[in-house]
Design an enzyme around this catalytic site. Structure first.
Site, PDB file in Angstrom:
ATOM      1  N   ARG A  80       6.378   7.431  -8.792  1.00  0.00           N
ATOM      2  CA  ARG A  80       7.038   8.593  -9.208  1.00  0.00           C
ATOM      3  C   ARG A  80       8.142   8.827  -8.117  1.00  0.00           C
ATOM      4  O   ARG A  80       9.001   9.690  -8.230  1.00  0.00           O
ATOM      5  CB  ARG A  80       6.147   9.967  -9.182  1.00  0.00           C
ATOM      6  CG  ARG A  80       5.335   9.655 -10.664  1.00  0.00           C
ATOM      7  CD  ARG A  80       4.463  10.966 -10.551  1.00  0.00           C
ATOM      8  NE  ARG A  80       3.176  10.742  -9.851  1.00  0.00           N
ATOM      9  CZ  ARG A  80       2.119  10.248 -10.296  1.00  0.00           C
ATOM     10  NH1 ARG A  80       2.096   9.585 -11.503  1.00  0.00           N
ATOM     11  NH2 ARG A  80       1.128  10.254  -9.406  1.00  0.00           N
TER      12      ARG A  80
ATOM     13  N   GLU B 194      13.762   2.042  -5.769  1.00  0.00           N
ATOM     14  CA  GLU B 194      12.386   2.364  -5.145  1.00  0.00           C
ATOM     15  C   GLU B 194      12.628   3.581  -3.837  1.00  0.00           C
ATOM     16  O   GLU B 194      13.783   3.743  -3.353  1.00  0.00           O
ATOM     17  CB  GLU B 194      11.694   1.186  -4.593  1.00  0.00           C
ATOM     18  CG  GLU B 194      10.547   1.212  -3.833  1.00  0.00           C
ATOM     19  CD  GLU B 194       9.293   1.917  -4.625  1.00  0.00           C
ATOM     20  OE1 GLU B 194       9.639   2.974  -5.333  1.00  0.00           O
ATOM     21  OE2 GLU B 194       8.262   1.163  -4.609  1.00  0.00           O
ATOM     22  N   ASP B 195      11.619   4.367  -3.514  1.00  0.00           N
ATOM     23  CA  ASP B 195      11.998   5.338  -2.522  1.00  0.00           C
ATOM     24  C   ASP B 195      11.709   4.655  -1.116  1.00  0.00           C
ATOM     25  O   ASP B 195      12.424   4.690  -0.326  1.00  0.00           O
ATOM     26  CB  ASP B 195      10.649   6.488  -2.843  1.00  0.00           C
ATOM     27  CG  ASP B 195       9.310   6.041  -2.811  1.00  0.00           C
ATOM     28  OD1 ASP B 195       9.078   4.681  -3.018  1.00  0.00           O
ATOM     29  OD2 ASP B 195       8.385   6.537  -2.955  1.00  0.00           O
TER      30      ASP B 195
ATOM     31  N   ASP C 176       7.096  -0.724   2.526  1.00  0.00           N
ATOM     32  CA  ASP C 176       6.352  -0.312   3.704  1.00  0.00           C
ATOM     33  C   ASP C 176       5.712  -1.718   3.633  1.00  0.00           C
ATOM     34  O   ASP C 176       6.639  -2.809   4.430  1.00  0.00           O
ATOM     35  CB  ASP C 176       5.138   0.455   3.194  1.00  0.00           C
ATOM     36  CG  ASP C 176       4.236   0.806   4.409  1.00  0.00           C
ATOM     37  OD1 ASP C 176       4.683   0.814   5.384  1.00  0.00           O
ATOM     38  OD2 ASP C 176       3.075   1.378   4.059  1.00  0.00           O
TER      39      ASP C 176
ATOM     40  N   GLY D 215       5.125  -3.988   1.633  1.00  0.00           N
ATOM     41  CA  GLY D 215       6.296  -4.971   0.600  1.00  0.00           C
ATOM     42  C   GLY D 215       5.399  -5.369  -0.549  1.00  0.00           C
ATOM     43  O   GLY D 215       5.717  -5.956  -1.332  1.00  0.00           O
ATOM     44  N   TYR D 216       3.840  -5.233  -0.599  1.00  0.00           N
ATOM     45  CA  TYR D 216       3.248  -5.591  -1.602  1.00  0.00           C
ATOM     46  C   TYR D 216       3.609  -5.253  -2.994  1.00  0.00           C
ATOM     47  O   TYR D 216       3.603  -5.720  -4.142  1.00  0.00           O
ATOM     48  CB  TYR D 216       1.630  -5.145  -1.674  1.00  0.00           C
ATOM     49  CG  TYR D 216       1.146  -6.149  -0.377  1.00  0.00           C
ATOM     50  CD1 TYR D 216       0.977  -7.562  -0.516  1.00  0.00           C
ATOM     51  CD2 TYR D 216       0.378  -5.407   0.871  1.00  0.00           C
ATOM     52  CE1 TYR D 216       0.559  -8.320   0.636  1.00  0.00           C
ATOM     53  CE2 TYR D 216      -0.147  -6.394   1.834  1.00  0.00           C
ATOM     54  CZ  TYR D 216      -0.022  -7.817   1.684  1.00  0.00           C
ATOM     55  OH  TYR D 216      -0.695  -8.393   2.758  1.00  0.00           O
ATOM     56  N   THR D 217       4.021  -3.804  -3.112  1.00  0.00           N
ATOM     57  CA  THR D 217       4.408  -3.290  -4.452  1.00  0.00           C
ATOM     58  C   THR D 217       5.286  -3.938  -5.072  1.00  0.00           C
ATOM     59  O   THR D 217       5.107  -4.357  -6.299  1.00  0.00           O
ATOM     60  CB  THR D 217       4.397  -1.720  -4.107  1.00  0.00           C
ATOM     61  OG1 THR D 217       3.559  -0.983  -3.674  1.00  0.00           O
ATOM     62  CG2 THR D 217       4.931  -0.907  -5.578  1.00  0.00           C
TER      63      THR D 217
ATOM     64  N   ASP E 214       5.558  11.520  -1.462  1.00  0.00           N
ATOM     65  CA  ASP E 214       4.541  12.649  -1.720  1.00  0.00           C
ATOM     66  C   ASP E 214       3.637  12.538  -0.339  1.00  0.00           C
ATOM     67  O   ASP E 214       3.457  11.468   0.216  1.00  0.00           O
ATOM     68  CB  ASP E 214       3.677  12.756  -2.940  1.00  0.00           C
ATOM     69  CG  ASP E 214       2.834  11.212  -2.907  1.00  0.00           C
ATOM     70  OD1 ASP E 214       3.542  10.149  -2.558  1.00  0.00           O
ATOM     71  OD2 ASP E 214       1.716  11.474  -3.119  1.00  0.00           O
TER      72      ASP E 214
ATOM     73  N   ARG F  89       6.905  16.411  -3.087  1.00  0.00           N
ATOM     74  CA  ARG F  89       8.134  15.581  -3.374  1.00  0.00           C
ATOM     75  C   ARG F  89       9.464  16.362  -3.638  1.00  0.00           C
ATOM     76  O   ARG F  89      10.289  15.732  -3.626  1.00  0.00           O
ATOM     77  CB  ARG F  89       7.650  15.139  -5.032  1.00  0.00           C
ATOM     78  CG  ARG F  89       6.478  13.895  -4.806  1.00  0.00           C
ATOM     79  CD  ARG F  89       6.414  13.191  -6.037  1.00  0.00           C
ATOM     80  NE  ARG F  89       4.974  12.675  -6.482  1.00  0.00           N
ATOM     81  CZ  ARG F  89       4.788  11.236  -6.041  1.00  0.00           C
ATOM     82  NH1 ARG F  89       5.754  10.581  -5.375  1.00  0.00           N
ATOM     83  NH2 ARG F  89       3.799  10.967  -6.201  1.00  0.00           N
TER      84      ARG F  89
HETATM   85  P1  IMP Z   1       3.871  -1.108  -0.074  1.00  0.00           P
HETATM   86  O1  IMP Z   1       3.386  -1.743  -1.171  1.00  0.00           O
HETATM   87  O2  IMP Z   1       3.128  -0.870   1.202  1.00  0.00           O
HETATM   88  O3  IMP Z   1       5.279  -1.389   0.363  1.00  0.00           O
HETATM   89  O4  IMP Z   1       4.048   0.503  -0.461  1.00  0.00           O
HETATM   90  C1  IMP Z   1       5.299   1.123  -1.049  1.00  0.00           C
HETATM   91  C2  IMP Z   1       4.709   2.252  -1.646  1.00  0.00           C
HETATM   92  O5  IMP Z   1       3.832   3.076  -0.935  1.00  0.00           O
HETATM   93  C3  IMP Z   1       6.022   3.141  -2.018  1.00  0.00           C
HETATM   94  O6  IMP Z   1       6.447   2.974  -3.200  1.00  0.00           O
HETATM   95  C4  IMP Z   1       5.498   4.642  -1.745  1.00  0.00           C
HETATM   96  O7  IMP Z   1       5.228   5.017  -3.000  1.00  0.00           O
HETATM   97  C5  IMP Z   1       4.284   4.574  -0.813  1.00  0.00           C
HETATM   98  N1  IMP Z   1       4.517   4.649   0.599  1.00  0.00           N
HETATM   99  C6  IMP Z   1       4.692   3.805   1.716  1.00  0.00           C
HETATM  100  N2  IMP Z   1       4.873   4.601   2.604  1.00  0.00           N
HETATM  101  C7  IMP Z   1       5.183   6.041   2.443  1.00  0.00           C
HETATM  102  C8  IMP Z   1       5.154   7.086   3.153  1.00  0.00           C
HETATM  103  O8  IMP Z   1       5.348   7.132   4.512  1.00  0.00           O
HETATM  104  N3  IMP Z   1       5.107   8.222   2.742  1.00  0.00           N
HETATM  105  C9  IMP Z   1       5.080   8.262   1.269  1.00  0.00           C
HETATM  106  N4  IMP Z   1       4.599   7.242   0.524  1.00  0.00           N
HETATM  107  C10 IMP Z   1       4.763   6.112   1.112  1.00  0.00           C
HETATM  108 MG    MG Z   2       6.440   4.478  -4.715  1.00  0.00          MG
END
Ligand code: IMP
Ligand code: MG
Length: 185
Positions: free
Chosen positions: A45, A102-103, A106, A108-110, A162, A168
């Site tokens: 979201r 994407e917002d 972090d 990068g896994y997502t 969030d 949000r």
């Molecule tokens: P990744 O898989 O670690 O890259 O995480 C990405 C997802 O984690 C993003 O799409 C966000 O929804 C969430 N996320 C990562 N860091 C933050 C943060 O600092 N605040 C809120 N959501 C976060």
């Molecule tokens: Mg996200």
């Protein structure tokens, strides 16, 4: 719900800076895709607010679709690497120019797993546009074409992002002092 003023550490990106930068990104994207149609895939979201503001600055023909992905365990603030697609596309992306919006990236896994999945469906091109890039935290490489703001390693909220599904709606990005944040259970 706790008032964000009780735990905010600082405003990292004020509203006017967000809007300025998003207008620039929209212009850049419109130039890069000048002779093409874009299929934006917004990751729910967190990407919603960014996508809706970005769209206003895109001048080429554009379609919008949504995907939802969950990678955090319940109540957790770290990616698990265990990514699940909770809402898939309703549309065929074969031969289309896909831009994932994407917002924040972090670990990068997502996005790495979203990209891996979408690549199997044969898009004409596939690029990523993220508002925020927590580059120091990257554990898996994801090719990002458009970045709004590189940011330091801190937990941020607002403008789509969030904390426990709240905040949000804020029009700016703030950093949270999580030691002052008291979730109600
Ligand atoms: P990744 O898989 O670690 O890259 O995480 C990405 C997802 O984690 C993003 O799409 C966000 O929804 C969430 N996320 C990562 N860091 C933050 C943060 O600092 N605040 C809120 N959501 C976060
Ligand atoms: Mg996200």
């Amino acid at each position: 719900m706790q008032d964000w003023r009780d735990f905010i550490h600082e405003v990292v990106i004020p509203e006017h800076r967000l809007q300025e930068r998003i207008a620039e990104l929209g212009k850049e994207i419109s130039q890069d895709y000048a002779d093409k149609e874009i299929l934006i895939i917004c990751i729910l979201r967190g990407g919603v607010m960014f996508m809706s503001d970005l769209l206003k600055h895109i001048t080429c023909p554009v379609n919008v679709e949504f995907m939802a992905v969950s990678s955090y365990g319940v109540g957790a603030r770290e990616s698990t690497g265990n990514v699940r697609i909770t809402l898939d596309l309703n549309t065929n992306i074969k031969d289309r120019h896909v831009l994932i919006v994407e917002d924040i990236i972090d670990s990068g896994y997502t996005l790495a797993s979203v990209v891996e999945l979408l690549e199997t469906r044969d898009p004409a091109s596939l690029y990523i546009c993220t508002l925020l890039d927590k580059f120091e935290r990257r554990e898996i490489d994801v090719p990002i074409r458009y970045v709004g703001f590189p940011i330091e390693n801190q937990y941020v909220f607002g403008y789509g992002l969030d904390i426990d599904e709240y905040y949000r709606n804020l029009p700016f990005i703030g950093a949270a002092d999580l030691s002052k944040y008291a979730p109600k259970h």
